[in-house]
Design a protein around this motif. Structure first.
Motif, mmCIF file in Angstrom:
data_model
loop_
_atom_site.group_PDB
_atom_site.id
_atom_site.type_symbol
_atom_site.label_atom_id
_atom_site.label_comp_id
_atom_site.label_asym_id
_atom_site.label_seq_id
_atom_site.Cartn_x
_atom_site.Cartn_y
_atom_site.Cartn_z
ATOM 1 N N ASN A 147 1.051 9.199 -6.023
ATOM 2 C CA ASN A 147 1.371 10.602 -5.747
ATOM 3 C C ASN A 147 2.487 11.136 -6.634
ATOM 4 O O ASN A 147 2.868 12.294 -6.527
ATOM 5 N N THR B 70 0.747 4.009 -2.922
ATOM 6 C CA THR B 70 0.426 5.399 -2.580
ATOM 7 C C THR B 70 1.517 6.345 -3.067
ATOM 8 O O THR B 70 1.232 7.402 -3.639
ATOM 9 N N ASP C 157 0.836 -1.209 0.000
ATOM 10 C CA ASP C 157 0.000 0.000 0.000
ATOM 11 C C ASP C 157 0.867 1.254 0.000
ATOM 12 O O ASP C 157 0.557 2.237 -0.685
#
Length: 108
Positions: A51, A47, A43
């Protein structure tokens, strides 16, 4: 701490479930903690990439986001020209250490 082994893999691909099982068997975490740790690890990588941040794993490699420009494409069945929109893709570049290890295994 002992070395991790991947001797009992049933399939040629290493899965998240198998990673969690290895943490359970070789580190001593319970199954829930093992699964949660693997999920949290991936995760965090996802992430970061979403981003737009690069992910660098020492002695393993780098994941990078690359923006591909729009370009003309072609439907292979009909030959019709189709525009391909700009998109972001993930690239992976293996570290020199990983490449050396893979090449070392290939020579044996």
């Amino acid at each position: 701490m002992g070395e991790f082994t991947v001797e009992s893999l049933e399939s040629p691909a290493l899965t998240k479930a198998q990673l969690a099982d290895m943490l359970f068997e070789q580190i001593g975490l319970n199954k829930r903690e093992s699964k949660d740790m693997i999920d949290a690890f991936f995760d965090l990588i996802v992430t970061s990439l979403v981003n737009g941040d690069d992910v660098k794993l020492s002695s393993f490699g780098n994941f990078q986001i690359r923006t591909k420009a729009p370009r003309p494409g072609r439907n292979p069945r009909t030959g019709e020209s189709i525009p391909i929109e700009a998109r972001r893709v993930v690239t992976f570049h293996a570290s020199s250490k990983l490449k050396e290890q893979i090449q070392g295994d290939a020579k044996e």
